[in-house]
Design a protein around this motif. Structure first.
Motif, mmCIF file in Angstrom:
data_model
loop_
_atom_site.group_PDB
_atom_site.id
_atom_site.type_symbol
_atom_site.label_atom_id
_atom_site.label_comp_id
_atom_site.label_asym_id
_atom_site.label_seq_id
_atom_site.Cartn_x
_atom_site.Cartn_y
_atom_site.Cartn_z
ATOM 1 N N SER A 1 42.530 30.738 -3.557
ATOM 2 C CA SER A 1 43.843 30.844 -4.200
ATOM 3 C C SER A 1 44.846 29.899 -3.554
ATOM 4 C CB SER A 1 44.363 32.286 -4.110
ATOM 5 O OG SER A 1 43.509 33.172 -4.773
ATOM 6 N N LEU A 2 44.798 29.787 -2.212
ATOM 7 C CA LEU A 2 45.743 28.924 -1.529
ATOM 8 C C LEU A 2 45.497 27.455 -1.887
ATOM 9 C CD1 LEU A 2 48.071 28.496 0.384
ATOM 10 C CD2 LEU A 2 46.458 28.575 2.309
ATOM 11 N N ALA A 3 44.242 27.050 -1.978
ATOM 12 C CA ALA A 3 43.943 25.668 -2.363
ATOM 13 C C ALA A 3 44.527 25.358 -3.737
ATOM 14 C CB ALA A 3 42.429 25.436 -2.352
ATOM 15 N N LYS A 4 44.456 26.316 -4.645
ATOM 16 C CA LYS A 4 44.987 26.103 -5.997
ATOM 17 C C LYS A 4 46.515 26.047 -5.981
ATOM 18 C CE LYS A 4 40.846 28.097 -7.919
ATOM 19 N NZ LYS A 4 40.117 29.328 -8.210
ATOM 20 N N LEU A 5 47.143 26.886 -5.165
ATOM 21 C CA LEU A 5 48.593 26.826 -5.038
ATOM 22 C C LEU A 5 49.027 25.477 -4.476
ATOM 23 C CD1 LEU A 5 51.465 27.945 -4.989
ATOM 24 C CD2 LEU A 5 50.917 29.076 -2.815
ATOM 25 N N LEU A 6 48.345 25.018 -3.429
ATOM 26 C CA LEU A 6 48.683 23.731 -2.835
ATOM 27 C C LEU A 6 48.496 22.598 -3.845
ATOM 28 C CD1 LEU A 6 47.057 24.120 0.704
ATOM 29 C CD2 LEU A 6 49.468 24.388 0.096
ATOM 30 N N TRP A 7 47.439 22.685 -4.639
ATOM 31 C CA TRP A 7 47.221 21.656 -5.657
ATOM 32 C C TRP A 7 48.380 21.632 -6.645
ATOM 33 C CZ3 TRP A 7 46.842 21.517 -10.938
ATOM 34 C CH2 TRP A 7 46.392 20.303 -11.492
ATOM 35 N N TRP A 8 48.809 22.813 -7.088
ATOM 36 C CA TRP A 8 49.941 22.874 -8.004
ATOM 37 C C TRP A 8 51.181 22.212 -7.392
ATOM 38 C CZ3 TRP A 8 48.269 28.148 -10.175
ATOM 39 C CH2 TRP A 8 47.987 28.041 -11.544
ATOM 40 N N LEU A 9 51.398 22.485 -6.113
ATOM 41 C CA LEU A 9 52.594 21.964 -5.463
ATOM 42 C C LEU A 9 52.563 20.447 -5.285
ATOM 43 C CD1 LEU A 9 53.220 24.720 -2.755
ATOM 44 C CD2 LEU A 9 54.486 24.338 -4.878
ATOM 45 N N THR A 10 51.387 19.855 -5.361
ATOM 46 C CA THR A 10 51.297 18.400 -5.249
ATOM 47 C C THR A 10 51.483 17.695 -6.585
ATOM 48 O OG1 THR A 10 48.886 18.399 -5.555
ATOM 49 C CG2 THR A 10 49.725 18.550 -3.289
ATOM 50 N N GLN A 11 51.557 18.477 -7.661
ATOM 51 C CA GLN A 11 51.693 17.874 -8.982
ATOM 52 C C GLN A 11 53.161 17.634 -9.310
ATOM 53 O OE1 GLN A 11 48.628 17.049 -10.473
ATOM 54 N NE2 GLN A 11 48.193 17.754 -8.389
ATOM 55 N N ASN A 12 53.451 16.466 -9.826
ATOM 56 C CA ASN A 12 54.835 16.108 -10.139
ATOM 57 C C ASN A 12 55.399 16.883 -11.317
ATOM 58 O OD1 ASN A 12 54.928 14.178 -8.099
ATOM 59 N ND2 ASN A 12 54.029 12.597 -9.419
ATOM 60 N N ASP A 13 54.483 17.471 -12.131
ATOM 61 C CA ASP A 13 54.971 18.153 -13.333
ATOM 62 C C ASP A 13 55.216 19.643 -13.119
ATOM 63 O OD1 ASP A 13 52.378 18.857 -13.050
ATOM 64 O OD2 ASP A 13 51.775 18.490 -15.120
ATOM 65 N N THR A 14 55.182 20.106 -11.843
ATOM 66 C CA THR A 14 55.529 21.498 -11.577
ATOM 67 C C THR A 14 57.023 21.659 -11.845
ATOM 68 O OG1 THR A 14 53.808 21.685 -9.901
ATOM 69 C CG2 THR A 14 55.558 23.334 -9.856
ATOM 70 N N ARG A 15 57.366 22.428 -12.844
ATOM 71 C CA ARG A 15 58.723 22.419 -13.371
ATOM 72 C C ARG A 15 59.662 23.413 -12.695
ATOM 73 N NH1 ARG A 15 55.281 21.910 -17.597
ATOM 74 N NH2 ARG A 15 55.271 24.126 -18.024
ATOM 75 N N GLU A 16 59.145 24.564 -12.324
ATOM 76 C CA GLU A 16 60.020 25.585 -11.763
ATOM 77 C C GLU A 16 59.210 26.482 -10.842
ATOM 78 O OE1 GLU A 16 60.998 28.649 -14.835
ATOM 79 O OE2 GLU A 16 60.101 27.196 -16.194
ATOM 80 N N SER A 17 59.882 27.334 -10.116
ATOM 81 C CA SER A 17 59.179 28.131 -9.117
ATOM 82 C C SER A 17 58.495 29.340 -9.733
ATOM 83 C CB SER A 17 60.147 28.558 -8.026
ATOM 84 O OG SER A 17 61.196 29.346 -8.579
ATOM 85 N N GLY A 18 59.240 30.340 -10.148
ATOM 86 C CA GLY A 18 58.649 31.540 -10.732
ATOM 87 C C GLY A 18 57.803 32.312 -9.741
ATOM 88 N N TYR A 19 56.697 32.860 -10.233
ATOM 89 C CA TYR A 19 55.808 33.697 -9.427
ATOM 90 C C TYR A 19 54.390 33.134 -9.448
ATOM 91 C CZ TYR A 19 59.333 37.419 -9.280
ATOM 92 O OH TYR A 19 60.460 38.151 -9.056
ATOM 93 N N PHE A 20 53.732 33.246 -8.311
ATOM 94 C CA PHE A 20 52.312 32.911 -8.201
ATOM 95 C C PHE A 20 51.540 34.223 -8.251
ATOM 96 C CE2 PHE A 20 48.441 32.122 -5.711
ATOM 97 C CZ PHE A 20 47.964 30.962 -6.314
ATOM 98 N N LEU A 21 50.688 34.382 -9.256
ATOM 99 C CA LEU A 21 49.984 35.646 -9.467
ATOM 100 C C LEU A 21 48.487 35.420 -9.635
ATOM 101 C CD1 LEU A 21 52.352 37.305 -12.118
ATOM 102 C CD2 LEU A 21 52.332 37.720 -9.645
ATOM 103 N N HIS A 22 47.743 36.494 -9.415
ATOM 104 C CA HIS A 22 46.326 36.501 -9.730
ATOM 105 C C HIS A 22 46.129 37.143 -11.107
ATOM 106 C CE1 HIS A 22 46.392 36.032 -5.366
ATOM 107 N NE2 HIS A 22 45.249 35.395 -5.526
ATOM 108 N N GLN A 23 44.963 36.922 -11.665
ATOM 109 C CA GLN A 23 44.658 37.420 -13.002
ATOM 110 C C GLN A 23 44.935 38.916 -13.131
ATOM 111 O OE1 GLN A 23 40.465 37.540 -13.931
ATOM 112 N NE2 GLN A 23 40.816 37.156 -16.106
ATOM 113 N N ALA A 24 44.441 39.710 -12.184
ATOM 114 C CA ALA A 24 44.633 41.161 -12.252
ATOM 115 C C ALA A 24 46.107 41.540 -12.120
ATOM 116 C CB ALA A 24 43.816 41.856 -11.163
ATOM 117 N N ASP A 25 46.873 40.774 -11.320
ATOM 118 C CA ASP A 25 48.306 41.052 -11.154
ATOM 119 C C ASP A 25 49.037 40.899 -12.485
ATOM 120 O OD1 ASP A 25 47.455 40.923 -8.502
ATOM 121 O OD2 ASP A 25 48.331 38.950 -8.155
ATOM 122 N N TRP A 26 48.758 39.811 -13.178
ATOM 123 C CA TRP A 26 49.462 39.517 -14.431
ATOM 124 C C TRP A 26 49.083 40.507 -15.531
ATOM 125 C CZ3 TRP A 26 47.857 37.368 -19.294
ATOM 126 C CH2 TRP A 26 48.924 36.977 -20.113
#
Length: 434
Positions: free
Chosen positions: A124-149
C-alpha cells in the motif's frame, strides 16, 4: 436470533454469507465480476454494484432482514484508492497485484525500516508513494483501502480502517497509529509538494470494531433495522484464516492452491523480508506467513483434475526416493531464498503414480520446511494444521503431508472468506490465551 453478515471482495468476485449466533449459515450470495458490464480500469462502479447486489440477494432470501445485527467487509490486501472529502474516488484504484510501485523503490527503501512488510512493489505504501510522484495528483482527500471504502458506502464515516489492511501501509498495528518514520518520510520525501497534496491516512481500529449504523437510506432500501451496525473489516486472506477453525497458538492453515501459502498462529511476531515472511496481528497473537512458488500450478502442467483424483487414490504412504523440488519456473523465496533456484523434476519415471508421488511428496517436504523455518525464526511450535484450497480434498496428499509435518492435518471447517468475515462481525477479534 441475531444475524451477522460477512461480505468478501476477492479477485474474481464478491461473496456474502449470513450466519446466526451459533455460526450456522443462514443464506449466501455471490456476484461474479466476469459478468459485470463494467470493463474500464476503474473498478469502483463494479464494487459498488456488487455490494448492493449482494445486500439485495441476502435481504431477499432472509425471512426477516431486520435481524441482521452487524455487517463486516473484507477486501484484497493492498488494493487502494484516493477519495475526495465526500468519499468519491478521484483516481482509478490500484489493485492488489499492481507492481507500479517498483518505480519508487529507492524512495521506499529510504523511508522504511529494514525488513519491513512495506518493502514490496505491491505494498500500500509503495502505491501511495507512486501516486505522490505523479504530476496529475490533483488534491489530497483520503487514502483508503478497498474494504475501507466499501464500508464507508454503508456507514458514511470517511477515513476509518482496520489494522490488517494498514500493515502494508506502514502502520504500527500494536499502538494503532502511524510511526514517525512514515510521517517524516512523507514530509521529507515530498517537500516539493504542497502539504494539501498529501492525502489523509485513515484512522486505525481493531478488525470487527463497531463503526456506526447503516445509513438511513441504506436501511430503508434493504429493510434493515436502524441499529444494524457496520464493523471494521479485514483482508481476504485473514478472513479465510478466520473461517478455517484455527484459533490457538501453534495452529496453522495451509492453502493448497496454485501456490503453497502457510500461516502459523504464534505468540511471537515473525518478520523476515528475505523470505517474504511477515506477521499480521490477531488479537494478542500473531499470524506469521510465507508463500512458496510450488503448488497446484505445477501439478496442472502434467495432470488433469480427473487424473489427479484417480491416481491419488493409489499413492503409497512412504517417502518418495525422487527428491523433487516442484516449480513451474526458476525462482523461490520461501522456505528457500534463491531467485534462481531451478525446478527439480528429474528423473521422470514412466509410471504416472510414481511421478505424482514424487511431486506431492516434494511439496509436502517444502511445506514441512516452511513451518520449520517459521519456528526457527521464533514462531510458536506447530501443533495442528488446517487445510484450504483444492488440495485439501486429496487424501493421499494429506497422508504424505501429515508424515512430513508430524502433526494432525484437518480440512478447514469453512473455506469461504465471507464466512470468516461474518465471524468477525459476530465476535470481533478478542485476545487469545497465551
Amino acid at each position: 436470533m441475531a444475524i451477522y453478515l460477512g461480505i468478501d471482495f476477492g479477485t474474481s468476485g464478491a461473496r456474502a454469507i449470513a450466519i446466526d449466533d451459533i455460526g450456522q449459515i443462514r443464506c449466501e450470495g455471490r456476484y461474479d465480476f466476469e459478468t459485470t458490464r463494467h470493463r474500464t480500469a476503474d473498478w469502483t462502479p463494479t464494487w459498488r454494484e456488487a455490494l448492493f447486489a449482494l445486500l439485495e440477494q441476502i435481504c431477499r432470501i432472509l425471512p426477516t432482514p431486520q435481524d441482521i445485527a452487524r455487517i463486516a467487509i473484507d477486501g484484497t490486501s493492498s488494493t487502494v484508492l484516493l477519495c475526495d472529502e465526500t468519499g468519491n474516488p478521484i483516481e482509478t484504484p490500484i489493485l492488489y497485484d499492481d507492481d507500479r510501485g517498483v518505480a519508487v523503490t529507492e524512495i521506499l527503501n529510504a523511508i522504511a525500516p529494514a525488513n519491513h512488510p512495506v518493502l514490496s512493489a505491491t505494498s500500500s505504501l509503495a502505491k501511495l508513494l507512486w501516486w505522490l510522484t505523479q504530476n496529475d495528483t490533483r488534491e489530497s482527500g483520503y487514502f483508503l483501502h478497498q474494504a475501507d471504502w466499501l464500508a464507508f458506502l454503508l456507514h458514511g464515516k470517511l477515513g476509518i480502517t482496520d489494522y490488517h489492511n494498514v500493515l502494508k501501509l506502514g502502520a504500527d498495528v500494536e499502538k494503532l497509529c502511524y510511526p514517525d518514520w512514515l510521517y517524516r518520510g512523507l514530509e521529507e520525501g515530498f517537500d516539493r509538494l504542497a502539504s494539501s497534496k498529501i492525502p489523509r491516512l485513515p484512522q486505525i481500529v481493531a478488525p470487527g470494531t463497531p463503526i456506526g449504523p447503516v445509513l438511513p437510506d441504506i436501511a430503508r432500501r434493504f429493510h434493515l433495522a436502524d441499529g444494524c451496525t457496520v464493523c471494521a473489516g479485514t483482508t481476504d486472506s485473514i478472513a479465510a484464516f478466520l473461517a478455517s477453525g484455527a484459533s490457538g497458538p501453534g495452529e496453522a492453515v495451509t492453502s493448497l492452491g496454485s501456490t503453497l501459502v502457510l500461516k502459523l498462529l504464534s505468540r511471537t511476531r515473525v518478520d523476515d523480508a528475505r523470505y517474504g515472511i511477515y506477521s499480521h496481528r490477531l488479537g494478542d497473537l500473531w499470524l506469521a506467513g510465507g508463500a512458496s512458488n510450488t503448488g497446484g500450478a505445477v501439478l496442472r502442467q502434467f495432470f488433469s483434475d480427473r487424473e489427479l483424483t484417480t491416481l491419488s487414490r493409489q499413492l503409497p504412504n512412504d517417502e518418495s526416493p525422487l527428491n523433487y523440488y516442484p516449480l513451474t519456473q526458476p525462482g523461490e523465496r520461501f522456505p528457500i531464498c534463491d531467485p534462481q533456484l531451478p525446478p527439480r523434476l528429474e528423473p521422470k519415471p514412466d509410471d504416472p503414480i510414481e511421478f505424482l508421488h514424487g511431486l506431492l511428496d516434494g511439496m509436502a517436504k517444502i511445506e514441512g520446511r516452511g513451518y520449520q523455518l517459521l519456528q526457527q525464526l521464533g514462531g510458536t511450535a506447530l501443533k495442528r494444521v488446517y487445510t484450504a484450497g483444492g488440495g485439501a480434498r486429496n487424501r493421499g496428499w494429506t497422508r504424505l503431508r501429515q508424515r512430513c509435518l508430524g502433526v494432525s492435518v484437518f480440512p478447514s471447517m469453512q473455506t469461504e472468506a465471507a464466512y470468516g468475515t461474518a465471524l468477525l462481525a459476530m465476535r470481533s477479534i478478542k485476545p487469545s490465551p497465551r
